[in-house]
Design a protein around this motif. Structure first.
Motif, PDB file in Angstrom:
ATOM      1  N   VAL A 103       0.818  -1.208   0.000  1.00 26.22           N
ATOM      2  CA  VAL A 103       0.000   0.000   0.000  1.00 26.22           C
ATOM      3  C   VAL A 103       0.855   1.262   0.000  1.00 26.22           C
ATOM      4  CG1 VAL A 103      -1.564   1.338   1.442  1.00 26.22           C
ATOM      5  CG2 VAL A 103      -2.030  -1.058   0.991  1.00 26.22           C
ATOM      6  N   ALA A 104       1.907   1.271   0.813  1.00 32.91           N
ATOM      7  CA  ALA A 104       2.728   2.482   0.933  1.00 32.91           C
ATOM      8  C   ALA A 104       3.457   2.814  -0.365  1.00 32.91           C
ATOM      9  CB  ALA A 104       3.721   2.311   2.059  1.00 32.91           C
ATOM     10  N   GLU A 105       3.589   1.815  -1.221  1.00 29.74           N
ATOM     11  CA  GLU A 105       4.363   2.023  -2.448  1.00 29.74           C
ATOM     12  C   GLU A 105       3.482   2.434  -3.626  1.00 29.74           C
ATOM     13  OE1 GLU A 105       7.696   1.816  -2.622  1.00 29.74           O
ATOM     14  OE2 GLU A 105       7.601   1.548  -0.469  1.00 29.74           O
ATOM     15  N   GLN A 106       2.191   2.523  -3.392  1.00 29.79           N
ATOM     16  CA  GLN A 106       1.292   2.706  -4.529  1.00 29.79           C
ATOM     17  C   GLN A 106       1.345   4.108  -5.115  1.00 29.79           C
ATOM     18  OE1 GLN A 106      -2.694   1.507  -4.147  1.00 29.79           O
ATOM     19  NE2 GLN A 106      -2.206  -0.617  -3.771  1.00 29.79           N
ATOM     20  N   GLU A 107       1.497   4.176  -6.396  1.00 31.11           N
ATOM     21  CA  GLU A 107       1.199   5.357  -7.199  1.00 31.11           C
ATOM     22  C   GLU A 107       1.746   6.663  -6.626  1.00 31.11           C
ATOM     23  OE1 GLU A 107      -2.862   4.247  -9.335  1.00 31.11           O
ATOM     24  OE2 GLU A 107      -3.064   4.430  -7.175  1.00 31.11           O
ATOM     25  N   LYS A 108       3.057   6.770  -6.628  1.00 32.13           N
ATOM     26  CA  LYS A 108       3.654   8.024  -6.178  1.00 32.13           C
ATOM     27  C   LYS A 108       3.398   9.137  -7.178  1.00 32.13           C
ATOM     28  CE  LYS A 108       7.133   6.179  -3.144  1.00 32.13           C
ATOM     29  NZ  LYS A 108       8.529   5.952  -2.832  1.00 32.13           N
ATOM     30  N   LEU A 109       3.273   8.771  -8.427  1.00 33.97           N
ATOM     31  CA  LEU A 109       2.938   9.762  -9.454  1.00 33.97           C
ATOM     32  C   LEU A 109       1.788   9.232 -10.294  1.00 33.97           C
ATOM     33  CD1 LEU A 109       3.543  12.368 -11.048  1.00 33.97           C
ATOM     34  CD2 LEU A 109       5.062  11.006 -12.481  1.00 33.97           C
ATOM     35  N   LYS A 110       0.741  10.013 -10.367  1.00 31.14           N
ATOM     36  CA  LYS A 110      -0.387   9.642 -11.227  1.00 31.14           C
ATOM     37  C   LYS A 110      -0.526  10.707 -12.309  1.00 31.14           C
ATOM     38  CE  LYS A 110      -4.096   7.806  -9.303  1.00 31.14           C
ATOM     39  NZ  LYS A 110      -5.259   7.620  -8.406  1.00 31.14           N
TER      40      LYS A 110
ATOM     41  N   LYS B  57      -9.461  12.393   6.846  1.00 35.29           N
ATOM     42  CA  LYS B  57      -8.228  11.635   6.687  1.00 35.29           C
ATOM     43  C   LYS B  57      -7.684  11.078   7.989  1.00 35.29           C
ATOM     44  CE  LYS B  57      -4.256  13.540   6.412  1.00 35.29           C
ATOM     45  NZ  LYS B  57      -3.172  13.482   5.484  1.00 35.29           N
ATOM     46  N   ALA B  58      -8.377  11.289   9.103  1.00 40.47           N
ATOM     47  CA  ALA B  58      -7.849  10.773  10.369  1.00 40.47           C
ATOM     48  C   ALA B  58      -8.981  10.252  11.243  1.00 40.47           C
ATOM     49  CB  ALA B  58      -7.090  11.869  11.090  1.00 40.47           C
ATOM     50  N   TRP B  59      -8.632   9.351  12.122  1.00 42.04           N
ATOM     51  CA  TRP B  59      -9.569   8.852  13.115  1.00 42.04           C
ATOM     52  C   TRP B  59      -9.654   9.866  14.255  1.00 42.04           C
ATOM     53  CZ3 TRP B  59     -12.269   4.708  11.718  1.00 42.04           C
ATOM     54  CH2 TRP B  59     -11.725   3.847  10.769  1.00 42.04           C
ATOM     55  N   GLY B  60     -10.619   9.689  15.107  1.00 41.52           N
ATOM     56  CA  GLY B  60     -10.763  10.573  16.263  1.00 41.52           C
ATOM     57  C   GLY B  60      -9.520  10.587  17.135  1.00 41.52           C
ATOM     58  N   SER B  61      -8.810   9.470  17.143  1.00 44.26           N
ATOM     59  CA  SER B  61      -7.598   9.366  17.963  1.00 44.26           C
ATOM     60  C   SER B  61      -6.432  10.151  17.360  1.00 44.26           C
ATOM     61  CB  SER B  61      -7.204   7.895  18.082  1.00 44.26           C
ATOM     62  OG  SER B  61      -6.924   7.383  16.778  1.00 44.26           O
ATOM     63  N   GLY B  62      -6.598  10.630  16.140  1.00 38.09           N
ATOM     64  CA  GLY B  62      -5.509  11.346  15.471  1.00 38.09           C
ATOM     65  C   GLY B  62      -4.717  10.463  14.518  1.00 38.09           C
ATOM     66  N   GLU B  63      -4.926   9.173  14.625  1.00 38.80           N
ATOM     67  CA  GLU B  63      -4.249   8.237  13.723  1.00 38.80           C
ATOM     68  C   GLU B  63      -4.725   8.475  12.289  1.00 38.80           C
ATOM     69  OE1 GLU B  63      -1.729   5.466  12.676  1.00 38.80           O
ATOM     70  OE2 GLU B  63      -2.223   5.238  14.802  1.00 38.80           O
ATOM     71  N   ASP B  64      -3.787   8.485  11.347  1.00 36.55           N
ATOM     72  CA  ASP B  64      -4.168   8.638   9.940  1.00 36.55           C
ATOM     73  C   ASP B  64      -5.048   7.470   9.495  1.00 36.55           C
ATOM     74  OD1 ASP B  64      -3.006  11.004   9.453  1.00 36.55           O
ATOM     75  OD2 ASP B  64      -1.237  10.223   8.437  1.00 36.55           O
ATOM     76  N   ALA B  65      -6.118   7.772   8.826  1.00 38.48           N
ATOM     77  CA  ALA B  65      -6.986   6.708   8.317  1.00 38.48           C
ATOM     78  C   ALA B  65      -6.457   6.221   6.971  1.00 38.48           C
ATOM     79  CB  ALA B  65      -8.407   7.223   8.156  1.00 38.48           C
ATOM     80  N   LEU B  66      -6.561   4.929   6.767  1.00 31.78           N
ATOM     81  CA  LEU B  66      -6.130   4.356   5.489  1.00 31.78           C
ATOM     82  C   LEU B  66      -7.267   3.486   4.954  1.00 31.78           C
ATOM     83  CD1 LEU B  66      -3.853   3.820   3.386  1.00 31.78           C
ATOM     84  CD2 LEU B  66      -3.238   1.839   4.770  1.00 31.78           C
ATOM     85  N   ALA B 105      -8.452  15.500  -3.212  1.00 29.61           N
ATOM     86  CA  ALA B 105      -7.645  14.411  -2.649  1.00 29.61           C
ATOM     87  C   ALA B 105      -7.873  13.121  -3.428  1.00 29.61           C
ATOM     88  CB  ALA B 105      -8.004  14.214  -1.186  1.00 29.61           C
ATOM     89  N   ARG B 106      -6.859  12.304  -3.413  1.00 28.26           N
ATOM     90  CA  ARG B 106      -6.937  11.042  -4.158  1.00 28.26           C
ATOM     91  C   ARG B 106      -7.946  10.074  -3.542  1.00 28.26           C
ATOM     92  NH1 ARG B 106      -0.894   8.903  -5.400  1.00 28.26           N
ATOM     93  NH2 ARG B 106      -0.213  10.542  -6.811  1.00 28.26           N
ATOM     94  N   PRO B 107      -8.425   9.123  -4.335  1.00 30.64           N
ATOM     95  CA  PRO B 107      -9.318   8.102  -3.791  1.00 30.64           C
ATOM     96  C   PRO B 107      -8.561   7.135  -2.876  1.00 30.64           C
ATOM     97  CG  PRO B 107      -8.896   7.713  -6.119  1.00 30.64           C
ATOM     98  CD  PRO B 107      -8.258   9.015  -5.776  1.00 30.64           C
ATOM     99  N   PRO B 108      -9.289   6.286  -2.165  1.00 30.41           N
ATOM    100  CA  PRO B 108      -8.604   5.315  -1.309  1.00 30.41           C
ATOM    101  C   PRO B 108      -7.679   4.402  -2.114  1.00 30.41           C
ATOM    102  CG  PRO B 108     -10.949   5.348  -0.839  1.00 30.41           C
ATOM    103  CD  PRO B 108     -10.748   6.166  -2.066  1.00 30.41           C
ATOM    104  N   VAL B 109      -6.707   3.841  -1.426  1.00 26.39           N
ATOM    105  CA  VAL B 109      -5.836   2.880  -2.109  1.00 26.39           C
ATOM    106  C   VAL B 109      -6.677   1.666  -2.479  1.00 26.39           C
ATOM    107  CG1 VAL B 109      -3.701   3.578  -0.995  1.00 26.39           C
ATOM    108  CG2 VAL B 109      -5.114   1.815   0.055  1.00 26.39           C
ATOM    109  N   ALA B 116      -6.077  -9.451   0.310  1.00 28.57           N
ATOM    110  CA  ALA B 116      -5.174  -8.305   0.453  1.00 28.57           C
ATOM    111  C   ALA B 116      -5.771  -7.262   1.393  1.00 28.57           C
ATOM    112  CB  ALA B 116      -4.899  -7.693  -0.912  1.00 28.57           C
ATOM    113  N   VAL B 117      -7.093  -7.097   1.342  1.00 25.30           N
ATOM    114  CA  VAL B 117      -7.751  -6.175   2.283  1.00 25.30           C
ATOM    115  C   VAL B 117      -7.466  -6.635   3.706  1.00 25.30           C
ATOM    116  CG1 VAL B 117      -9.981  -5.336   3.141  1.00 25.30           C
ATOM    117  CG2 VAL B 117      -9.600  -5.521   0.677  1.00 25.30           C
ATOM    118  N   LEU B 118      -7.672  -7.920   3.917  1.00 26.88           N
ATOM    119  CA  LEU B 118      -7.474  -8.483   5.260  1.00 26.88           C
ATOM    120  C   LEU B 118      -6.043  -8.259   5.734  1.00 26.88           C
ATOM    121  CD1 LEU B 118      -8.994 -10.198   7.417  1.00 26.88           C
ATOM    122  CD2 LEU B 118      -7.992 -12.207   6.349  1.00 26.88           C
TER     123      LEU B 118
END
Lengths: 496, 154
Positions: A103-110, B57-66, B105-109, B116-118
């Motif tokens: 995930v961290a490596e995905q799409e640095k440039l689009k 982009k973040a949870w209530g705890s301040g952690e970045d949401a992914l 902002a970009r869409p989710p990864v 892979a989600v798991l």
């Protein structure tokens, strides 16, 4: 990928074999080693001799036993098939997982973009002023927008976006009028292609326009920073920006007349927060200001602006209300050599004014209905003695007045509700604008359009508009009824 | 093959085919999952939507949401989008086209499979994703379920 394909084809073969067990052995052979073994197909039944049923024929018991056995066998076959399908799915997921990018490596440039091209016809009375200032009254195929975005996100919380537009402008633009205006000239970008394989191969250059280019730090949702050249966060149009996103092709008059700078160079802070289902956001800007005279600031004055919005988006209903403002002082600086040995200079301002622009907007999407409305007020005040000269051919001795300007528009679009016709989205647009200009201080635009959404990426957009000039609060020196404009635009739009 | 045998085969295969279709498509209960370290116990539609629209982009705890999405042509993705964003696939596609044109902002990864989600959600503290409830294991935490197009508490 070949492995995946093999797995998929094996699955297809397997399911097909279920439908036709007689083919199973052949299918199994084709599936090769990847497909799990299938239970052996039942032996072909001997073709029964065509004997008429006999009253003496022994019924039932052995036949029932056979049937039960056959049923059990088929059930076992079904279970085995279920297991095989599960194994195939697992193998497919495993194969896909092997190709995963972390995930961290995905799409640095689009890189993405949009384009629109097509046809237009603008009709104005040939005696009118506007008919001669612009090239109109002829059918035109046009290269509209060809915009590319370079969206970089090299590390977390940092982003850069560059949008460039390729255009064949300014080739052909009237740069001077003939007669009393001097010698008629057009801009020419013609040159010889000195690098071409043919001697003196002709080449017409174009332009690459930097639509925007900014860098951003976005660690905090409520406070993000953007530096560079960005679109002024004002109202709907400048935010939506591109033909795939805007409903209509034509722009509102206050945008074409640039009541606020369309883009600025400077610093923007922006962010948002949530209150229940509402998103509350803001943008605050500090910039060089209008910058229409120079890419650098020619004075010490900065431009200030901002936007507040509230948005609620439930999918079916998407509502946004916003207010925007911009203020700045704009002036030009002229430099003159006043002496030599030693060389001396003097600088002066050819014009200077303060401007204050405020707007309110509403966007409401309910199902397949889209409504956009926007109202803008602008006040422009010149510094005494520093008023801009108006066009001296048309208004000799004229200088620009202080002015109030107002506008309001309403746009309603409705995607047709019937499944087979839902690609069609007709819309209506009405716009009123009050602003003192040489052809009158009142403008009313009535327009109808039709968007044909072939798919989410391709739309064919069409619009007919009538622009009516009239004297609203002031008397114009021109017969503005001649200046009315009829427009037809048609563009094929692609987002990619 | 006799008519009787054909009929039997068809009758027996029908549920298999239906099951095979369903196992990768509509009708199954989806689970919305987060990393086990995430203190959140459940998520409502109003909380999930901005995460998957990347307007939050973040949870209530301040952690970045992914937020982690499946590909656009995945049936689970379509079910999730319909239940959470309230949009069908075409309107989802248009939504992200509009967002790109605006420079937002970009869409989710996007990852290719539920496996892979798991793995992503299990390994990234701020991650949130979705998959079939039957695929959930104890490496993640379920914070919502989607059944019949409706989001509910776990």
């Amino acid at each position: 990928m070949p492995k995946l394909r093999t797995v998929r084809s094996a699955g297809a073969v397997l399911l097909y074999s279920l439908m036709c067990p007689a083919l199973a052995s052949v299918a199994h052979a084709q599936a090769g080693a990847v497909a799990p073994p299938l239970p052996a197909p039942p032996p072909p039944e001997p073709s029964a001799p065509s004997v008429p049923p006999s009253v003496d024929a022994k019924p039932a018991e052995p036949a029932a036993t056979d049937q039960a056995a056959e049923l059990a066998k088929l059930r076992a076959e079904v279970e085995a098939t279920k297991q095989a399908v599960e194994e195939l799915k697992a193998a497919q997921e495993e194969a896909a997982s092997a190709n995963e990018v972390p995930v961290a490596e995905q799409e640095k440039l689009k890189i993405y973009g949009f384009a629109d091209m097509g046809f237009q016809y603008v009709q104005i009375d040939k005696r009118a002023l506007l008919a001669n200032v612009y090239d109109v009254n002829e059918p035109d195929f046009v290269l509209g927008n060809l915009n590319l975005y370079f969206d970089a996100q090299p590390v977390e919380n940092w982003r850069g976006l560059v949008e460039v537009r390729f255009t064949n402008a300014p080739q052909g633009k009237i740069t001077n009028f003939g007669g009393l205006g001097g010698k008629f000239t057009r801009a020419s970008t013609f040159t010889d292609d000195s690098t071409g394989a043919a001697l003196n191969a002709p080449l017409w250059g174009g332009s690459v326009v930097v639509e925007r280019a900014w860098l951003e730090y976005n660690r905090l949702q409520a406070l993000k920073f953007r530096v560079g050249n960005w679109f002024t966060p004002f109202g709907i149009w400048n935010e939506d920006h591109g033909s795939p996103t805007l409903i209509s092709l034509a722009w509102p008059q206050f945008m074409t007349q640039r009541w606020m700078p369309l883009r600025q160079t400077g610093l923007m802070a922006y962010g948002n927060a949530f209150a229940g289902s509402w998103e509350l956001g803001y943008a605050a800007t500090l910039s060089n200001g209008r910058q229409e005279e120079s890419t650098l600031n020619v004075d010490r004055y900065l431009g200030y602006g901002g936007r507040l919005y509230a948005r609620r988006d439930t999918g079916e209903v998407n509502t946004t209300f916003g207010v925007s403002f911009f203020t700045g002082k704009n002036r030009d600086k002229a430099v003159a050599v006043t002496g030599v040995n030693p060389i001396t200079w003097s600088t002066s301002e050819t014009f200077e004014y303060n401007e204050y622009v405020m707007g309110a907007d509403a966007s409401v999407d309910v199902g397949h209905t889209r409504v956009r409305a926007e109202g803008v007020v602008r006040r422009l005040e010149y510094t005494p003695g520093k008023r801009e000269l108006l066009n001296q051919v048309l208004q000799p001795g004229g200088r620009a007045p202080d002015k109030w300007e107002h506008t309001l528009y309403l746009l309603v679009a409705q995607q047709l509700p019937w499944k087979s016709l839902d690609m069609f989205e007709p819309y209506l647009w009405a716009e009123a604008l009050q602003s003192p200009t040489i052809v009158g201080d009142g403008v009313f635009v009535s327009s109808v359009g039709l968007n044909v959404h072939f798919n989410p990426a391709i739309t064919w957009k069409n619009q007919v508009a009538h622009i009516n000039f009239f004297d609203w609060m002031y008397d114009s020196p021109f017969d503005n009824s001649k200046e009315n404009v009829n427009q037809f635009y048609s563009r094929l739009v692609m987002a990619f | 093959m006799t008519t009787r045998r054909k009929l039997l085969t068809t009758l027996l295969n029908a549920p298999v085919l239906a099951w095979a279709k369903r196992s990768s498509a509509a009708g199954e209960v989806l689970a919305v999952i987060v990393n086990k370290s995430n203190p959140i116990g459940s998520l409502t539609q109003n909380e999930l939507r901005p995460l998957f629209q990347t307007t939050k982009k973040a949870w209530g705890s301040g952690e970045d949401a992914l937020p982690v999405n499946l590909p656009e042509d995945n049936q689970l993705r379509n079910e999730f989008d319909q239940a959470v964003l309230g949009l069908d696939p075409e309107r989802v596609a248009r939504y992200w086209t509009d967002r790109k044109v605006r420079g937002g902002a970009r869409p989710p990864v996007r990852v290719p499979t539920t496996n892979a989600v798991l793995k992503t959600v299990a390994s990234k503290p701020g991650a949130v994703g979705y998959l079939r409830l039957s695929e959930v294991n104890n490496s993640v935490k379920v914070v919502a379920k989607i059944s019949g197009g409706k989001l509910s508490a776990p």
